[in-house]
Design a protein around this motif. Structure first.
Motif, PDB file in Angstrom:
ATOM      1  N   LEU A   4      42.729  25.534  52.666  1.00  0.00           N
ATOM      2  CA  LEU A   4      43.698  25.760  53.731  1.00  0.00           C
ATOM      3  C   LEU A   4      43.757  27.251  54.013  1.00  0.00           C
ATOM      4  CD1 LEU A   4      46.562  23.491  52.301  1.00  0.00           C
ATOM      5  CD2 LEU A   4      44.912  22.864  54.056  1.00  0.00           C
ATOM      6  N   VAL A   5      43.645  27.620  55.273  1.00  0.00           N
ATOM      7  CA  VAL A   5      43.654  29.034  55.645  1.00  0.00           C
ATOM      8  C   VAL A   5      44.657  29.243  56.764  1.00  0.00           C
ATOM      9  CG1 VAL A   5      42.308  30.982  56.473  1.00  0.00           C
ATOM     10  CG2 VAL A   5      41.233  29.276  54.976  1.00  0.00           C
ATOM     11  N   GLU A   6      45.687  30.046  56.493  1.00  0.00           N
ATOM     12  CA  GLU A   6      46.717  30.336  57.488  1.00  0.00           C
ATOM     13  C   GLU A   6      46.375  31.598  58.269  1.00  0.00           C
ATOM     14  OE1 GLU A   6      49.042  29.032  53.673  1.00  0.00           O
ATOM     15  OE2 GLU A   6      47.345  30.340  54.173  1.00  0.00           O
ATOM     16  N   MET A  34      51.393  16.771  55.350  1.00  0.00           N
ATOM     17  CA  MET A  34      51.040  18.179  55.505  1.00  0.00           C
ATOM     18  C   MET A  34      52.243  18.910  56.061  1.00  0.00           C
ATOM     19  SD  MET A  34      47.107  18.304  56.817  1.00  0.00           S
ATOM     20  CE  MET A  34      47.040  20.054  56.449  1.00  0.00           C
ATOM     21  N   GLY A  35      52.366  20.161  55.686  1.00  0.00           N
ATOM     22  CA  GLY A  35      53.532  20.879  56.170  1.00  0.00           C
ATOM     23  C   GLY A  35      53.451  22.372  55.985  1.00  0.00           C
ATOM     24  N   TRP A  36      54.528  23.010  56.397  1.00  0.00           N
ATOM     25  CA  TRP A  36      54.704  24.452  56.252  1.00  0.00           C
ATOM     26  C   TRP A  36      55.874  24.718  55.312  1.00  0.00           C
ATOM     27  CZ3 TRP A  36      51.379  27.981  58.178  1.00  0.00           C
ATOM     28  CH2 TRP A  36      50.511  27.581  59.191  1.00  0.00           C
ATOM     29  N   TYR A  37      55.665  25.682  54.420  1.00  0.00           N
ATOM     30  CA  TYR A  37      56.693  26.132  53.507  1.00  0.00           C
ATOM     31  C   TYR A  37      56.803  27.642  53.655  1.00  0.00           C
ATOM     32  CZ  TYR A  37      56.687  21.600  51.132  1.00  0.00           C
ATOM     33  OH  TYR A  37      56.814  20.261  50.840  1.00  0.00           O
ATOM     34  N   TYR A  94      53.418  29.360  54.076  1.00  0.00           N
ATOM     35  CA  TYR A  94      52.277  28.697  53.458  1.00  0.00           C
ATOM     36  C   TYR A  94      52.029  27.343  54.092  1.00  0.00           C
ATOM     37  CZ  TYR A  94      53.016  32.030  49.631  1.00  0.00           C
ATOM     38  OH  TYR A  94      53.171  33.165  48.872  1.00  0.00           O
ATOM     39  N   CYS A  95      50.781  27.039  54.257  1.00  0.00           N
ATOM     40  CA  CYS A  95      50.328  25.715  54.660  1.00  0.00           C
ATOM     41  C   CYS A  95      50.165  24.865  53.398  1.00  0.00           C
ATOM     42  CB  CYS A  95      48.999  25.869  55.385  1.00  0.00           C
ATOM     43  SG  CYS A  95      48.240  24.351  55.951  1.00  0.00           S
ATOM     44  N   ASN A  96      50.544  23.607  53.470  1.00  0.00           N
ATOM     45  CA  ASN A  96      50.520  22.735  52.293  1.00  0.00           C
ATOM     46  C   ASN A  96      50.009  21.347  52.657  1.00  0.00           C
ATOM     47  OD1 ASN A  96      52.325  20.363  50.987  1.00  0.00           O
ATOM     48  ND2 ASN A  96      51.865  21.886  49.420  1.00  0.00           N
TER      49      ASN A  96
END
Length: 114
Positions: A4-6, A34-37, A94-96
Protein backbone atom coordinates in the motif's frame (compact mmCIF):
# COMPACT_ATOMS: atom_id res chain seq x y z
CA UNK A 1 2.74 -9.57 -1.33
CA UNK A 2 0.43 -6.77 -0.21
CA UNK A 3 1.74 -3.28 -0.77
CA UNK A 4 0.00 0.00 0.00
CA UNK A 5 1.44 3.36 -1.01
CA UNK A 6 -0.13 6.64 0.09
CA UNK A 7 0.31 10.04 -1.51
CA UNK A 8 -1.29 13.46 -1.51
CA UNK A 9 -0.49 14.80 1.93
CA UNK A 10 0.85 18.26 2.58
CA UNK A 11 0.36 21.59 4.29
CA UNK A 12 -3.01 23.26 3.93
CA UNK A 13 -4.74 26.20 5.61
CA UNK A 14 -7.82 25.68 7.78
CA UNK A 15 -10.88 25.36 5.60
CA UNK A 16 -8.86 23.97 2.72
CA UNK A 17 -9.01 20.63 0.95
CA UNK A 18 -6.70 17.74 0.17
CA UNK A 19 -7.15 14.45 -1.63
CA UNK A 20 -5.20 11.45 -0.43
CA UNK A 21 -4.55 8.48 -2.67
CA UNK A 22 -3.63 4.88 -1.86
CA UNK A 23 -2.25 2.56 -4.51
CA UNK A 24 -2.77 -1.11 -3.65
CA UNK A 25 -1.10 -4.20 -5.06
CA UNK A 26 -1.13 -7.88 -4.14
CA UNK A 27 -4.73 -7.83 -2.92
CA UNK A 28 -8.11 -8.42 -4.53
CA UNK A 29 -9.49 -5.00 -3.98
CA UNK A 30 -13.16 -5.69 -3.53
CA UNK A 31 -12.92 -8.62 -1.12
CA UNK A 32 -11.69 -6.94 2.03
CA UNK A 33 -12.25 -4.05 4.40
CA UNK A 34 -10.10 -1.13 3.36
CA UNK A 35 -9.83 2.22 4.98
CA UNK A 36 -7.98 5.28 6.14
CA UNK A 37 -6.58 5.77 9.62
CA UNK A 38 -4.67 8.63 11.17
CA UNK A 39 -2.31 9.18 14.05
CA UNK A 40 -1.61 12.55 15.60
CA UNK A 41 1.46 13.15 17.81
CA UNK A 42 0.95 11.64 21.24
CA UNK A 43 -2.33 10.00 20.27
CA UNK A 44 -3.45 6.53 19.29
CA UNK A 45 -4.10 5.63 15.70
CA UNK A 46 -7.79 6.04 14.87
CA UNK A 47 -10.10 5.01 12.07
CA UNK A 48 -11.11 7.86 9.79
CA UNK A 49 -13.15 6.07 7.13
CA UNK A 50 -13.47 2.53 5.81
CA UNK A 51 -15.29 0.59 3.11
CA UNK A 52 -16.80 -2.82 3.85
CA UNK A 53 -16.85 -5.40 1.00
CA UNK A 54 -20.63 -5.09 0.66
CA UNK A 55 -20.13 -1.41 -0.08
CA UNK A 56 -21.11 -0.05 3.32
CA UNK A 57 -19.03 2.92 4.49
CA UNK A 58 -18.15 3.99 8.02
CA UNK A 59 -16.84 7.41 9.05
CA UNK A 60 -15.48 8.71 12.32
CA UNK A 61 -17.91 11.20 13.82
CA UNK A 62 -15.29 13.92 13.69
CA UNK A 63 -15.05 13.78 9.87
CA UNK A 64 -18.64 13.07 8.83
CA UNK A 65 -19.84 15.53 6.24
CA UNK A 66 -16.29 16.70 5.50
CA UNK A 67 -14.42 13.62 4.30
CA UNK A 68 -15.37 11.18 1.55
CA UNK A 69 -13.79 7.78 0.97
CA UNK A 70 -13.93 6.12 -2.42
CA UNK A 71 -12.13 3.49 -4.44
CA UNK A 72 -11.52 2.66 -8.08
CA UNK A 73 -11.53 -1.13 -8.53
CA UNK A 74 -10.03 -1.05 -12.00
CA UNK A 75 -7.10 1.09 -10.93
CA UNK A 76 -6.75 -0.54 -7.50
CA UNK A 77 -6.79 2.90 -5.93
CA UNK A 78 -8.48 4.23 -2.82
CA UNK A 79 -9.03 7.91 -2.11
CA UNK A 80 -9.88 10.19 0.76
CA UNK A 81 -11.28 13.57 -0.20
CA UNK A 82 -10.89 15.90 2.76
CA UNK A 83 -12.75 19.21 2.78
CA UNK A 84 -13.17 21.93 5.39
CA UNK A 85 -9.97 20.82 7.05
CA UNK A 86 -9.34 21.79 10.66
CA UNK A 87 -6.11 22.02 12.66
CA UNK A 88 -7.22 18.95 14.61
CA UNK A 89 -7.10 16.94 11.38
CA UNK A 90 -3.32 17.26 11.46
CA UNK A 91 -1.85 13.76 11.56
CA UNK A 92 -0.08 11.08 9.60
CA UNK A 93 -2.70 9.34 7.46
CA UNK A 94 -2.38 5.63 6.70
CA UNK A 95 -4.01 3.37 4.17
CA UNK A 96 -5.11 0.03 5.63
CA UNK A 97 -6.43 -3.32 4.44
CA UNK A 98 -7.54 -6.10 6.77
CA UNK A 99 -6.73 -9.61 5.53
CA UNK A 100 -7.05 -11.43 8.83
CA UNK A 101 -4.31 -9.11 9.98
CA UNK A 102 -3.70 -5.47 9.28
CA UNK A 103 -1.56 -4.20 6.45
CA UNK A 104 -0.42 -0.58 6.41
CA UNK A 105 1.14 1.87 4.06
CA UNK A 106 4.04 4.08 5.07
CA UNK A 107 1.76 7.04 5.81
CA UNK A 108 1.47 10.56 4.47
CA UNK A 109 1.64 13.70 6.60
CA UNK A 110 -1.29 16.12 6.61
CA UNK A 111 -0.74 19.43 8.36
CA UNK A 112 -3.55 21.95 8.72
CA UNK A 113 -2.20 25.29 9.84
CA UNK A 114 -2.35 28.97 9.01
Amino acid sequence: QVQLVESGGGLVQPGGSLRLSCAASGVIFSNYVMGWYRQAPGKQREMVARIIPDGDINYAESVKGRFTISRDYAKKMMYLQMNSLKPEDTAVYYCNVYLGSDYWGQGTQVTVSS
